[in-house]
Design a protein around this motif. Structure first.
Motif, PDB file in Angstrom:
ATOM      1  N   CYS A 177       0.861  -1.186   0.000  1.00 50.09           N
ATOM      2  CA  CYS A 177       0.000   0.000   0.000  1.00 50.09           C
ATOM      3  C   CYS A 177       0.895   1.233   0.000  1.00 50.09           C
ATOM      4  N   TRP A 193      -4.627  -2.559   7.381  1.00 49.01           N
ATOM      5  CA  TRP A 193      -5.141  -3.485   6.365  1.00 49.01           C
ATOM      6  C   TRP A 193      -6.417  -4.127   6.902  1.00 49.01           C
ATOM      7  N   TYR A 194      -7.453  -4.154   6.045  1.00 53.56           N
ATOM      8  CA  TYR A 194      -8.755  -4.673   6.449  1.00 53.56           C
ATOM      9  C   TYR A 194      -9.156  -5.862   5.583  1.00 53.56           C
ATOM     10  N   TYR A 256      -8.226  -4.662   1.655  1.00 48.88           N
ATOM     11  CA  TYR A 256      -7.837  -3.315   1.229  1.00 48.88           C
ATOM     12  C   TYR A 256      -7.081  -2.639   2.363  1.00 48.88           C
ATOM     13  N   CYS A 257      -6.369  -1.572   2.017  1.00 47.87           N
ATOM     14  CA  CYS A 257      -5.657  -0.818   3.038  1.00 47.87           C
ATOM     15  C   CYS A 257      -6.326   0.545   3.216  1.00 47.87           C
ATOM     16  N   GLN A 258      -6.271   1.041   4.412  1.00 45.82           N
ATOM     17  CA  GLN A 258      -6.891   2.324   4.765  1.00 45.82           C
ATOM     18  C   GLN A 258      -5.836   3.214   5.420  1.00 45.82           C
ATOM     19  N   GLN A 275      -9.588  10.459   5.776  1.00 49.19           N
ATOM     20  CA  GLN A 275      -9.432   9.009   5.762  1.00 49.19           C
ATOM     21  C   GLN A 275      -9.784   8.497   4.378  1.00 49.19           C
ATOM     22  N   LYS A 276      -8.917   7.611   3.832  1.00 48.37           N
ATOM     23  CA  LYS A 276      -9.155   7.090   2.485  1.00 48.37           C
ATOM     24  C   LYS A 276      -8.820   5.603   2.440  1.00 48.37           C
ATOM     25  N   ASN A 277      -9.547   4.892   1.568  1.00 48.33           N
ATOM     26  CA  ASN A 277      -9.312   3.466   1.338  1.00 48.33           C
ATOM     27  C   ASN A 277      -8.748   3.262  -0.062  1.00 48.33           C
ATOM     28  N   GLU A 280     -10.016  -2.399  -3.451  1.00 45.38           N
ATOM     29  CA  GLU A 280     -10.071  -3.717  -2.846  1.00 45.38           C
ATOM     30  C   GLU A 280      -9.452  -4.778  -3.757  1.00 45.38           C
TER      31      GLU A 280
END
Length: 981
Positions: A177, A193-194, A256-258, A275-277, A280
């Protein structure tokens, strides 16, 4: 509009004045908002909390109003929103209020939160929160202000992978990321990371790096994080890498990473301004699975249950595999391959009915043969991963089960299709009843011709009572029941009249009282011994009789003649020893092993006029070389009578290499003797001759340029020819373990292995005795299929090492020098080597000499720096003061400096240096090789200006201002001694 503005200004002024007046006493009411400035991102939300205290009615909802002024017009107040008046806001904000883009949310009776959903650039300014006073009298501060700065969004977030990815369970996953911000404000970034699983509303964090660089695993990922299987690494300024060493089925979903950008407000608290993502990435994880054979069998057939493990790096891992029928475990193969069988199945294993083995890195197989009716049911396969601990014990992991599979077994009656038996031998007919549930009775019958009626031989009732027919009472006949549903007719000493058709008639009484009858027939042929010997032929052959180590060898034993129960024995004779039995195959298919069965496979192929017995040798080694033979015998009166023996077949096992071509050109006997020497492709690069000086370090390189196999190992021996004989310097076996070395040389001579492989002999501080012929002897080793190492061949390469002594041509600079120095200053004397040997083996000693002009000192040694680096001062009381002011230096190997600190008048004289050259001999003794002296360096008395005169002159110049007075005083002082200052 103007009136509203004037009213607002008046109201604010009034509140301000009242507040100033009330500050003279103790204020009761206090209104507070966050201290500014508050930096917020364009397009992001804005939250301002406003609270009031001090009102008499604490539990009554207070009303609040928000206003702002813009930097471009700080004196113009804009009404935004009120908690008690819907039309409070000006038109510039009222539309956004009605669309709920600007809201005022009550948090408690005494506090509210002002919210702007998406900041615009025009929202920058000073915000004021006012608590509406409904008590009449003013007592305190009813409003508070804060400044809001709207900055550009500079946060950038992207991911290295967005396309879907499919992995097997246990494989590794790496995602990157990129997150960065170019804002001018001091901000911190946090990255997480989500994993968003299908069917779940919220994503769950896998691992995060917060704003103060602290790593935290998400819920459910703590175990793998602590085990080092999940990591988050930061590379450079903007790269954040997620590494999952072994993915699990639960990791399947969208990953995905945030990134969050934080700023610290004036009150010290941290706030997420944006805040941004990243995009995916869909991950699919194939769970560990088992290819499980589902079978519908008849009793007596083979049930094979194959369990297949699908995971990453299965070759490097350990597992335990178990087969279960319902909740009962049948068998288990441990991590080291040891098979354990449940007690209720141990008898079947002993009888060869239950077998389990690992047939590949991923494949495990359980075989039940013959299968029984009680074997039907639901089976599963369970796998436990095993981790080897430091003490070599195994730690069992979480088990995984296959999906259940059902096996059904139906009832049948089976007999051999056709049986041949020798005259005088024993007839054994087996009747197997599969899949029955009731009680059985069996009757054996016989007829000599196909058209004749069956006559009874013997019967066994449901209660186990045996009844023999009158015709066979005098014969050796019996019926055996080795298993519940297996019946065997045994008739000894058969005659030619016993040929014909035999029938096994089975009657089953089911639990419901009904009777079910089944029968099966087979043909028996009795052959006379004389005819049998004439008809039968046995021969042994193979497609290859010369095989390379590791190849498969297939031997074919062809038995021609009538089909009858025979016993086949395989044997091999090695060298002059007696034959060794490999295995014996009985007529009922039972194999009695005398050799290691893991290296052999047996296959039987029945044809119309012959039976082929194939013996497959898996991974031949030198042990499999020899003369093979197969023998055929029949059982007569419980004694095996040999009918025929095959020819002897010689098999030669050769080492890997190029010998196969040469073998085709020479007779077998010659090649059998030559085979060990025609196998290796090993070659070593030539070693060039070396010439070097004594006392230098030498490296002799021996490199392997071609090899027979990538798995080859090498033994190395370095030899040194001494007095017309070779002496072993150092020797390493194939495991790089030193097996021989010279004790007196260990400090100077060593061996090093590098890539290639290359083997280097290192000689440190070479001596004259080290010269001579050096030989590198390399042996190549290979491992046969039995795991035994054997030497293919050796290759040697030699070189000549010449050791020379440096030339003794020491020369110093002979040029005479004249130096001038003032008293108290530093005098530096230089001694230089103009020619001579150099290098790490050459050492010098320097001695500085001195001869005074005004004394009897003609050659005094001032100072000595010997060849070992030791400084010494020869004892001489006349020059002790001079020696205390001497300093030695050596900026280069061939330059020596002597410095005289704070020169005195008595230091004048002649100085010169003497340099001696030393080297170590073979016994590590110092030897003087050369000596020379440098040119004279003269410091004459006239060149030294006394310091006292200078000071006196300076003093007189300071005291006298005119030349006349100077002359008078100088004249009067000529008789006086000059005093040093």
């Amino acid at each position: 509009m103007m009136s509203c503005f004037l009213l607002s200004v008046w109201r604010s002024s009034l509140i301000l004045c009242l507040g100033q007046l009330l500050r003279c006493g103790e204020a009761r009411v206090k209104t507070e908002v966050q201290a500014g400035p508050l930096y917020r991102v364009l397009g992001a939300p804005l939250y301002i909390t406003c609270s009031v205290s001090g009102f008499r009615s604490e539990n009554t909802d207070k009303h609040f109003e928000f206003r702002m002024t813009k930097p471009s017009n700080p004196n113009f107040e804009i009404q935004i929103i009120s908690s008690h008046e819907d039309t409070f806001g000006y038109s510039s904000h009222l539309t956004r209020v009605r669309k709920n883009e600007i809201t005022l949310k009550r948090l408690s009776p005494n506090s509210v939160r002002f919210e702007i959903k998406s900041l615009q650039k025009t929202d920058e300014g000073e915000y004021e929160c006012t608590a509406v006073n409904l008590e009449g009298a003013y007592d305190g501060e009813y409003s508070d202000k804060t400044v809001v700065k709207v900055i550009e969004d500079s946060l950038s977030v992207s991911s290295s992978a967005s396309t879907p990815l499919s992995l097997n369970e246990g494989e590794a996953l790496t995602l990157t990321c990129l997150a960065s911000s170019s804002t001018s404000q001091h901000t911190h970034l946090s990255v997480a990371w989500y994993l968003h699983k299908d069917g779940q509303e919220d994503a769950q964090p896998i691992i995060s790096l917060n704003r103060d660089f602290t790593l935290s695993p998400g819920q459910g990922f703590e175990r793998r994080y602590q085990a080092g299987l999940i990591r988050l690494d930061k590379w450079g300024e903007a790269s954040y890498s997620l590494k999952m060493a072994e993915v699990e089925p639960s990791d399947q979903g969208r990953i995905y990473c945030q990134a969050q950008e934080w700023i610290q407000d004036p009150d010290g608290s941290w706030y997420i301004i944006i805040q941004k993502n990243a995009e995916e990435m869909t991950l699919t994880v194939k769970a560990t699975g088992w290819n499980f054979t589902q079978s519908s069998l008849q009793e007596g057939q083979e049930l094979m249950l194959s369990c297949n493990i699908n995971t990453q790096d299965v070759e490097k891992r350990f597992f335990s595999v178990a087969w279960l029928k319902g909740s009962v475990e049948l068998a288990r193969i441990g991590p080291t391959g040891v098979l354990t069988v449940a007690p209720e199945y141990s008898v079947r294993q002993k009888n060869g009915e239950l077998r389990a083995a690992r047939t590949g890195n991923r494949d495990y197989r359980l075989i039940l043969k013959p299968v029984r009716t009680e074997d039907q049911g639901e089976y599963i396969c369970t796998v436990w991963p095993q981790e080897r601990g430091q003490d070599d014990t195994f730690i069992e992991g979480e088990p995984k089960d296959s999906s259940p599979q059902r096996v059904s077994v139906s009832a049948t009656v089976k007999m051999q299709q056709a049986v041949n038996v020798a005259e005088g031998g024993g007839l054994h007919l087996s009747c197997k009843v599969d899949g029955v549930q009731g009680q059985l009775s069996v009757t054996w019958q016989h007829k000599s011709t196909p058209t004749a009626p069956f006559t009874e031989i013997i019967s066994i009732s449901q209660e186990g009572v045996t009844e023999i027919a009158e015709e066979f009472v005098s014969r050796k006949v019996k019926v055996m029941r080795p298993a519940t549903h297996n019946f065997t007719l045994a008739l000894d000493e058969v005659t030619l009249s016993d040929s014909g058709v035999y029938q096994c008639a089975v009657s089953e009484r089911k639990p419901n009282g009904k009777t079910h009858n089944q029968a099966q027939t087979t043909t028996v042929t009795v052959t006379s011994i004389g005819k049998l010997y004439t008809l039968m032929g046995v021969s042994l052959s193979s497609r290859k009789t010369r095989v390379t180590v590791g190849e498969k060898l297939e031997l074919m034993c062809r038995v021609k003649g009538p089909h009858m129960p025979v016993t086949v024995t395989w044997s091999v004779q090695r060298e002059a020893k007696t034959p060794d039995t490999i295995l014996t195959l009985s007529p009922d298919g039972t194999i009695s092993w005398s050799a290691d069965q893991n290296h052999y496979q047996l296959r039987v192929e029945s044809r119309k006029t012959e039976v082929m017995y194939y013996l497959l040798v898996i991974g031949t080694s030198h042990r499999e070389g020899g003369s093979y033979q197969c023998n055929v015998s029949v059982l007569l009166k419980n004694v095996h009578k040999e009918l025929k023996a095959s020819n002897q077949l010689s098999v030669i096992v050769i080492n890997r290499g190029t010998a196969s071509l040469i073998f085709s050109l020479f007779p077998q006997k010659i090649m059998k003797m030559l085979s060990p020497f025609l196998v290796s492709r090993l070659d070593v690069s030539p070693i060039p001759a070396l010439t070097t000086n004594m006392n230098t370090d030498i490296t002799i390189t021996c490199s392997i340029i071609t090899k027979t196999s990538e798995s080859s190992l090498y033994s190395i021996t370095w030899l040194h020819e001494e007095n017309a004989g070779n002496k072993t310097i150092v020797s390493l076996d194939r495991n790089s373990i030193v097996t021989e070395s010279q004790v007196d040389l260990r400090q100077r001579i060593s061996m090093r292995r590098s890539k290639g492989p290359t083997f280097e002999l290192i000689i440190r501080q070479a001596r004259i005795s080290d010269k001579g012929l050096y030989t590198c002897k390399v042996g190549e080793w290979l491992q046969d299929p039995r795991g035994e190492w054997y030497l293919l061949s050796t290759v040697s390469k030699s070189t000549v090492l010449t050791i020379t002594e440096p030339a003794n041509d020491l020369r110093l600079d002979k040029k005479e020098q004249q130096l001038t120095a003032k008293e108290g200053e530093e005098v530096k004397l230089n001694c230089s080597i103009t020619s001579g040997a150099s290098g790490s083996s050459v050492f010098y000693r320097v001695i500085w000499h001195y001869a005074a002009h005004s004394s009897s000192l003609k050659k005094a040694s001032l100072v000595e720096l010997d060849h070992t680096g030791l400084v010494s001062y020869p004892e001489n009381k006349d020059i002790r003061g001079l020696q205390e002011r001497l300093r030695l230096s050596r900026p280069t190997q061939k330059s020596f400096y002597l410095s005289i600190q704070k020169a005195h008048e008595e230091d004048s004289g002649t100085y010169w240096c003497q340099v001696d050259q030393y080297q170590l001999d073979n016994e590590a003794h110092w030897q003087l090789k050369a000596s020379d002296s440098g040119g004279a360096i003269k410091v004459s008395e006239s060149n030294v200006i006394p310091k006292t005169l200078t000071k006196c002159s300076t003093l007189l110049s300071c005291l006298l201002g005119t030349s006349l007075v100077l002359l008078l005083i100088v004249s009067s002082l000529q008789a006086l001694p000059c005093v040093s200052v």
